[in-house]
Enzyme design. Structure first.
Site, PDB file in Angstrom:
ATOM      1  CG  HIS A  12      -5.092 -30.401 -22.174  1.00 13.38           C
ATOM      2  ND1 HIS A  12      -3.889 -30.363 -21.525  1.00 13.38           N
ATOM      3  CD2 HIS A  12      -4.951 -31.261 -23.205  1.00 13.38           C
ATOM      4  CE1 HIS A  12      -3.047 -31.177 -22.118  1.00 13.38           C
ATOM      5  NE2 HIS A  12      -3.662 -31.741 -23.152  1.00 13.38           N
ATOM      6  CB  SER A  15      -1.690 -32.740 -18.384  1.00 10.24           C
ATOM      7  OG  SER A  15      -0.598 -33.253 -19.126  1.00 10.24           O
ATOM      8  CG  ASN A  18       0.975 -31.488 -21.237  1.00  9.36           C
ATOM      9  OD1 ASN A  18      -0.084 -30.857 -21.173  1.00  9.36           O
ATOM     10  ND2 ASN A  18       1.164 -32.459 -22.130  1.00  9.36           N
ATOM     11  CB  THR A  24      -0.581 -37.535 -22.458  1.00  9.33           C
ATOM     12  OG1 THR A  24       0.459 -36.648 -22.115  1.00  9.33           O
ATOM     13  CG2 THR A  24      -1.577 -37.631 -21.328  1.00  9.33           C
ATOM     14  N   GLY A  25      -1.506 -39.302 -24.652  1.00 12.56           N
ATOM     15  CA  GLY A  25      -2.532 -40.041 -25.391  1.00 12.56           C
ATOM     16  C   GLY A  25      -3.807 -40.233 -24.583  1.00 12.56           C
ATOM     17  NE  ARG A  63      -4.212 -34.782 -21.769  1.00 14.44           N
ATOM     18  CZ  ARG A  63      -4.453 -36.066 -22.022  1.00 14.44           C
ATOM     19  NH1 ARG A  63      -5.030 -36.822 -21.121  1.00 14.44           N
ATOM     20  NH2 ARG A  63      -4.133 -36.605 -23.189  1.00 14.44           N
ATOM     21  CD  GLU A  90      -3.247 -35.817 -28.435  1.00 17.15           C
ATOM     22  OE1 GLU A  90      -4.027 -35.777 -29.419  1.00 17.15           O
ATOM     23  OE2 GLU A  90      -2.330 -35.000 -28.292  1.00 17.15           O
ATOM     24  CE1 TYR A  93       2.846 -39.998 -29.903  1.00 17.75           C
ATOM     25  CE2 TYR A  93       1.536 -38.435 -28.667  1.00 17.75           C
ATOM     26  CZ  TYR A  93       2.467 -38.706 -29.633  1.00 17.75           C
ATOM     27  OH  TYR A  93       3.027 -37.669 -30.355  1.00 17.75           O
ATOM     28  CE  LYS A 101       5.761 -35.748 -25.184  1.00 17.91           C
ATOM     29  NZ  LYS A 101       5.088 -34.540 -25.616  1.00 17.91           N
ATOM     30  NE  ARG A 118       4.336 -32.773 -33.740  1.00 17.01           N
ATOM     31  CZ  ARG A 118       3.855 -33.193 -32.563  1.00 17.01           C
ATOM     32  NH1 ARG A 118       3.183 -34.323 -32.471  1.00 17.01           N
ATOM     33  NH2 ARG A 118       4.027 -32.467 -31.473  1.00 17.01           N
ATOM     34  CG  HIS A 183      -6.624 -33.986 -25.998  1.00 12.80           C
ATOM     35  ND1 HIS A 183      -6.096 -34.184 -24.757  1.00 12.80           N
ATOM     36  CD2 HIS A 183      -7.969 -34.200 -25.870  1.00 12.80           C
ATOM     37  CE1 HIS A 183      -7.059 -34.523 -23.914  1.00 12.80           C
ATOM     38  NE2 HIS A 183      -8.211 -34.542 -24.567  1.00 12.80           N
TER      39      HIS A 183
END
Ligand code: X15
Length: 245
Positions: A12, A15, A18, A24-25, A63, A90, A93, A101, A118, A183
């Protein structure tokens, strides 16, 4: 190996989360004005390359839904069937959802946060079911037997891959040209996990916003090549960036 099937995937546009550097998740922020422009740009790029689609897939998060709509509008294909599924959401999270973050890094340390972001198997800390970001009472998930409180990338792959095999592969087999709008973590891990031994390098799953990714598959529906279609440079040339290592 020769190209046999092609799937186009797009993360997307930008957002609000972002823009504000927030995890976000499954939270559902809207696109920013910039994100809307990015989505329209993606449509223009696809049009310039001559892409056409017969069927589209997206998550149940606005999004991605809005990005897909704006791309379809540019391509004048608003009429094609669109399937929206939580399976393309997504990765969840967990407790990090809605958190900035940089502040999360200050609180837990860069190494721990990077592991949550990650690592394939490490799950972010679970979201409390009383948290405002808990999705358990959201009617779009009322058909699910279990609403996650956090997902590792592996867990997110385990719910997106079955969708790929049940819907995308049959669409390709019947000659359809699919477009998927989703996502960063889910699309990146989906591509990687179609064939974990493939040489495709999506440099740590950080997919750019609204940059179309052309995935080529061999006769076994395994990835053979993938490349981003770049944003216009100087409004003229679209350079392809290869992501095969
Ligand atoms: O929800 C997210 O992805 P999205 O913006 O693609 O939906 C994440 O917050 C992306 O962040 P990450 O790059 O830290 O995994």
């Amino acid at each position: 190996m020769a190209k046999v099937h092609t799937v186009v995937l797009v993360r997307h546009g930008e957002s609000e989360y972002n823009r504000d550097n927030i995890f976000t998740g499954w939270c559902d922020p809207d696109l920013t004005a910039k994100g809307q422009e990015e989505a329209k740009d993606a449509g223009k790029i696809l049009q310039e390359y001559g892409f056409q689609f017969d069927v589209a897939y997206t998550s149940v998060l606005k999004r991605a839904i809005k990005t897909l709509y704006l791309i379809q509008e540019e391509l004048d294909c608003l009429w094609i069937p669109v399937t929206k599924t939580w399976r393309l959401n997504e990765r969840h999270y967990g407790k990090l959802q809605g958190k900035n973050k940089d502040e999360t890094i200050k609180k837990y340390g860069r190494e721990q946060v990077q592991l949550w972001r990650r690592s394939f198997k490490v799950c972010p800390p679970p979201l409390d079911e009383k948290d405002e970001h808990w999705s358990g009472n959201d009617k779009r998930y009322s058909g699910l037997s279990f609403v996650p409180t956090g997902e590792s990338i592996e867990e997110a792959s385990k719910r997106s891959l079955p969708f790929w095999h049940k819907h995308i592969v049959p669409a390709l087999k019947s000659g359809k040209r699919p477009l998927i709008c989703g996502h960063a973590n889910t699309l990146g891990s989906l591509i990687k996990n179609l064939d974990p031994s493939s040489k495709i390098d999506l440099s740590d799953l950080s997919l750019p916003n609204a940059l179309p990714l052309v995935l080529e598959l061999d006769e076994s529906f395994l990835p053979s090549q993938c490349q981003f279609l770049q944003h216009p440079s100087g409004g003229k040339l679209h350079k392809k960036r290869n992501c095969n290592s």
